[in-house]
Design a protein around this motif. Structure first.
Motif, mmCIF file in Angstrom:
data_model
loop_
_atom_site.group_PDB
_atom_site.id
_atom_site.type_symbol
_atom_site.label_atom_id
_atom_site.label_comp_id
_atom_site.label_asym_id
_atom_site.label_seq_id
_atom_site.Cartn_x
_atom_site.Cartn_y
_atom_site.Cartn_z
ATOM 1 N N VAL A 213 0.883 -1.323 0.125
ATOM 2 C CA VAL A 213 -0.016 0.013 -0.051
ATOM 3 C C VAL A 213 0.743 1.221 0.083
ATOM 4 O O VAL A 213 2.096 1.100 0.730
ATOM 5 C CB VAL A 213 -0.984 -0.059 1.225
ATOM 6 N N ASP A 214 0.534 2.215 -0.734
ATOM 7 C CA ASP A 214 1.522 3.565 -0.847
ATOM 8 C C ASP A 214 0.771 4.315 0.168
ATOM 9 O O ASP A 214 -0.189 4.827 0.283
ATOM 10 C CB ASP A 214 0.992 4.242 -2.183
ATOM 11 N N GLY A 215 1.699 4.680 1.306
ATOM 12 C CA GLY A 215 1.306 5.071 2.560
ATOM 13 C C GLY A 215 1.396 6.959 2.135
ATOM 14 O O GLY A 215 0.670 7.304 3.072
ATOM 15 N N SER A 216 1.756 7.259 1.217
ATOM 16 C CA SER A 216 1.883 8.700 0.869
ATOM 17 C C SER A 216 0.516 8.899 -0.027
ATOM 18 O O SER A 216 0.538 10.098 0.016
ATOM 19 C CB SER A 216 3.257 9.016 0.112
ATOM 20 N N ASP A 217 -0.206 8.064 -0.308
ATOM 21 C CA ASP A 217 -1.422 8.314 -1.075
ATOM 22 C C ASP A 217 -2.539 8.878 -0.362
ATOM 23 O O ASP A 217 -2.532 8.508 0.666
ATOM 24 C CB ASP A 217 -1.816 6.981 -1.818
ATOM 25 N N PRO A 218 -3.226 9.925 -0.964
ATOM 26 C CA PRO A 218 -4.209 10.634 -0.042
ATOM 27 C C PRO A 218 -5.221 9.699 0.437
ATOM 28 O O PRO A 218 -6.152 10.000 1.363
ATOM 29 C CB PRO A 218 -4.769 11.898 -1.044
ATOM 30 N N ALA A 219 -5.660 8.660 -0.425
ATOM 31 C CA ALA A 219 -6.734 7.864 -0.024
ATOM 32 C C ALA A 219 -6.049 6.371 -0.230
ATOM 33 O O ALA A 219 -6.540 5.631 -1.035
ATOM 34 C CB ALA A 219 -8.018 7.889 -0.847
ATOM 35 N N ALA B 48 0.075 6.995 11.179
ATOM 36 C CA ALA B 48 -0.610 6.509 12.166
ATOM 37 C C ALA B 48 -2.029 6.345 12.031
ATOM 38 O O ALA B 48 -2.584 5.176 12.516
ATOM 39 C CB ALA B 48 -0.682 7.580 13.323
ATOM 40 N N ARG B 49 -2.856 7.081 10.897
ATOM 41 C CA ARG B 49 -4.200 6.301 10.515
ATOM 42 C C ARG B 49 -4.198 5.186 9.976
ATOM 43 O O ARG B 49 -5.054 4.296 10.241
ATOM 44 C CB ARG B 49 -4.783 7.681 9.748
ATOM 45 N N LEU B 50 -2.882 4.813 9.114
ATOM 46 C CA LEU B 50 -3.063 3.881 8.484
ATOM 47 C C LEU B 50 -2.723 2.549 9.403
ATOM 48 O O LEU B 50 -3.469 1.230 9.135
ATOM 49 C CB LEU B 50 -2.041 3.731 7.292
ATOM 50 N N ARG B 51 -2.093 2.682 10.129
ATOM 51 C CA ARG B 51 -1.623 1.653 11.218
ATOM 52 C C ARG B 51 -3.050 1.217 12.062
ATOM 53 O O ARG B 51 -3.152 0.110 12.292
ATOM 54 C CB ARG B 51 -0.579 2.089 12.317
ATOM 55 N N ASN B 52 -3.744 2.363 12.358
ATOM 56 C CA ASN B 52 -5.011 1.904 12.904
ATOM 57 C C ASN B 52 -6.056 1.195 11.835
ATOM 58 O O ASN B 52 -6.729 0.499 12.317
ATOM 59 C CB ASN B 52 -5.704 3.185 13.667
ATOM 60 N N GLY C 232 -1.703 -5.075 11.927
ATOM 61 C CA GLY C 232 -0.915 -5.938 11.641
ATOM 62 C C GLY C 232 -0.029 -5.837 10.385
ATOM 63 O O GLY C 232 0.863 -6.373 10.278
ATOM 64 N N ALA C 233 -0.145 -4.559 9.743
ATOM 65 C CA ALA C 233 0.430 -4.252 8.457
ATOM 66 C C ALA C 233 1.904 -3.727 9.228
ATOM 67 O O ALA C 233 2.203 -3.308 10.170
ATOM 68 C CB ALA C 233 -0.074 -2.971 7.897
ATOM 69 N N ILE D 224 2.622 -1.368 4.183
ATOM 70 C CA ILE D 224 2.621 0.226 4.052
ATOM 71 C C ILE D 224 3.905 0.536 3.654
ATOM 72 O O ILE D 224 5.146 0.872 4.419
ATOM 73 C CB ILE D 224 2.222 1.177 5.439
ATOM 74 N N ASN D 225 4.058 1.002 2.590
ATOM 75 C CA ASN D 225 5.445 1.332 1.732
ATOM 76 C C ASN D 225 5.527 2.989 1.857
ATOM 77 O O ASN D 225 4.380 3.690 1.963
ATOM 78 C CB ASN D 225 5.472 0.838 0.304
ATOM 79 N N LYS D 226 6.661 3.367 1.263
ATOM 80 C CA LYS D 226 6.983 4.902 1.117
ATOM 81 C C LYS D 226 6.883 5.750 2.503
ATOM 82 O O LYS D 226 6.291 6.920 2.507
ATOM 83 C CB LYS D 226 6.007 5.308 0.097
ATOM 84 N N ALA D 227 7.146 4.994 3.420
ATOM 85 C CA ALA D 227 7.105 5.667 4.959
ATOM 86 C C ALA D 227 7.964 6.825 4.824
ATOM 87 O O ALA D 227 7.938 7.663 5.612
ATOM 88 C CB ALA D 227 7.518 4.795 6.058
#
Length: 477
Positions: free
Chosen positions: A336-342, A384-388, A392-393, A372-375
């Motif tokens: 998953v692109d962590g820098s993407d808006p959605a 933080a929102r994506l981790r929630n 497990g990602a 979650i890539n591109k951290a």
């Protein structure tokens, strides 16, 4: 009649049934999509301005932000195909107009914008029916392309291998057949004169095959040939996959949205040296590389074609063998692109395509590991929102290498373990069996005695069969 402002539209989340008149009446420009260069020389002009396009979307559901994000993605697709985006327009409607996609009144407004900008192509953010395509081109007097044709064009540009090219051509022809149109006399003239005997009178004699029918027949023959070629390539792929299965080598497939960083991740884990490009659909041909867990066990890692929202079903069908690499894997590494808006919408789009594949095969999806890539370029709040959102990602940066060790460890934990437990006394003359047990199995205990090497290990069935003759008290279970 007043038009809702950009901010008003972003703030309001209207359901499909709550369309406002102002929204429905407006053909609203989407800011920030133009890639036009203001100051270029004549040489640059001829080189860069190959196609000048206006984008048009119909917003039927969701928020204004989602509709604009979809059009922004269409702009990236258009740029990837080599076009220059001049304008982006969104029309708020209950559903696309069955005749002209955006409605006859808005077509006239769009025609004015096309003339004013000097565009030579209009790209619609959806799949147009043959009738919609014909009506729009007749009214706009420029080429009209839909999202499906655009994606197919990008695939055609990026296909490198013989199999990839055949798959893309198959998808393009499947898309083209219902859209062949018999415009003008040149496409509907039948053979006459003596060619067809005396039935029908002047201009109606002959075999009666129009150019349209000739084109359809030629395309059908080409489709049959392509399907045979792809089937023979499938056989080769199945043979290779069969060898890996016979050797009990676990397989891991990297899946994810286009440009999420799948190839970069493959390179970071294996040093594969696969092409990495900041472009949509840079990878079309699957690349399989050997990798090892921290304790030395071998598995394969396959980089697959990227997915996108509304991936054309012709492509899903044509790339069936490629996508089967993912469905046949023991583990899916979903990037998953962590820098993407959605990013959550990207996750859903990927899962929809995977579900379509597994439905056709009537098999469950393999286990999924979210990454979650591109951290390194994502902001902390988004992460933080994506981790929630994705518990497990594993959070990584394929670019800097951060988190890659943790990812490799997480992959190792989820790989299938050997099923058969065996106790064996292996003579020293069969040292290759001991080495194979260390490489492909899990050694629980090992002791060197006068008679040979006493092993207790978990192994795959084929290795258990080879060790069976040395099993103590026939112990294999």
């Amino acid at each position: 009649m007043t038009e809702l402002t950009h901010n008003d539209l972003l703030d309001e989340e209207l359901s499909t049934g709550e369309l406002e008149l102002e929204d429905r009446a407006s053909l609203r420009r989407v800011a920030g999509l133009s890639t036009e260069l203001d100051d270029v020389t004549e040489v640059e002009y001829r080189k860069l301005r190959l196609e000048r396009v206006v984008l048009v979307g119909v917003w039927t559901e969701g928020t204004a932000a989602q509709s604009e994000a979809s059009l922004a993605e269409l702009a990236r697709l258009a740029e990837t195909a080599g076009s220059e985006v001049l304008e982006g327009l969104v029309q708020r409607r209950q559903r696309p107009d069955p005749a002209t996609y955006i409605g006859s009144g808005k077509v006239l407004e769009l025609a004015d914008i096309v003339r004013a900008t000097g565009a030579d192509t209009v790209i619609c953010d959806g799949e147009l029916s043959p009738g919609q395509l014909r009506q729009l081109e007749a009214k706009l007097k420029v080429k009209v392309v839909d999202r499906t044709a655009l994606i197919l064009d990008i695939f055609a540009q990026h296909a490198r291998s013989r199999e990839g090219k055949a798959q893309v051509e198959l998808a393009q022809l499947q898309y083209l057949i219902p859209r062949l149109r018999g415009w003008g006399e040149s496409l509907s003239r039948q053979a006459g004169g003596r060619a067809g005997g005396g039935n029908g009178g002047v201009g109606l004699r002959g075999p009666g095959e129009t150019k349209l029918e000739t084109d359809r027949r030629r395309i059908s023959k080409r489709l049959s040939k392509l399907r045979r070629e792809i089937a023979s390539m499938d056989t080769i792929r199945e043979t290779k996959r069969g060898r890996r299965v016979a050797n009990e080598v676990p397989s891991v497939a990297i899946v994810g949205y286009t440009n999420a960083g799948k190839s970069s991740l493959l390179n970071a884990i294996t040093g594969a040296g696969v092409l990495v490009e900041d472009a949509l659909f840079a990878t079309l041909d699957p690349t399989t590389r050997r990798a090892e867990t921290p304790d030395g066990h071998t598995y394969t890692l396959t980089d697959t074609v990227g997915f996108v929202r509304h991936l054309p079903h012709q492509l899903v069908d044509a790339f069936r063998s490629t996508l089967d690499e993912a469905a046949d894997a023991d583990l899916l590494v979903h990037v998953v692109d962590g820098s993407d808006p959605a990013p959550e919408e990207q996750v859903n789009a990927v899962r929809e395509v995977l579900a379509e594949i597994t439905q056709r095969r009537s098999e469950p999806l393999p286990q999924e590991l979210l990454v979650i890539n591109k951290a390194d370029i994502a902001d902390e709040l988004s992460l933080a929102r994506l981790r929630n959102l994705l518990p497990g990602a594993v959070v990584v940066s394929a670019g800097t290498g951060a988190g890659v060790e943790e990812l490799v460890a997480a992959i190792a934990e989820r790989l299938p373990r050997p099923q058969v437990v065996i106790d064996a006394m292996v003579p020293y003359t069969r040292g290759e069996l001991v080495a194979r047990t260390h490489a492909d199995g899990e050694v629980v205990s090992e002791e060197h005695v006068a008679e040979g090497t006493r092993l207790r290990a978990r192994v795959h069935p084929d290795l258990a069969a080879a060790l069976e003759q040395y099993a103590t008290n026939g112990s294999a279970h």
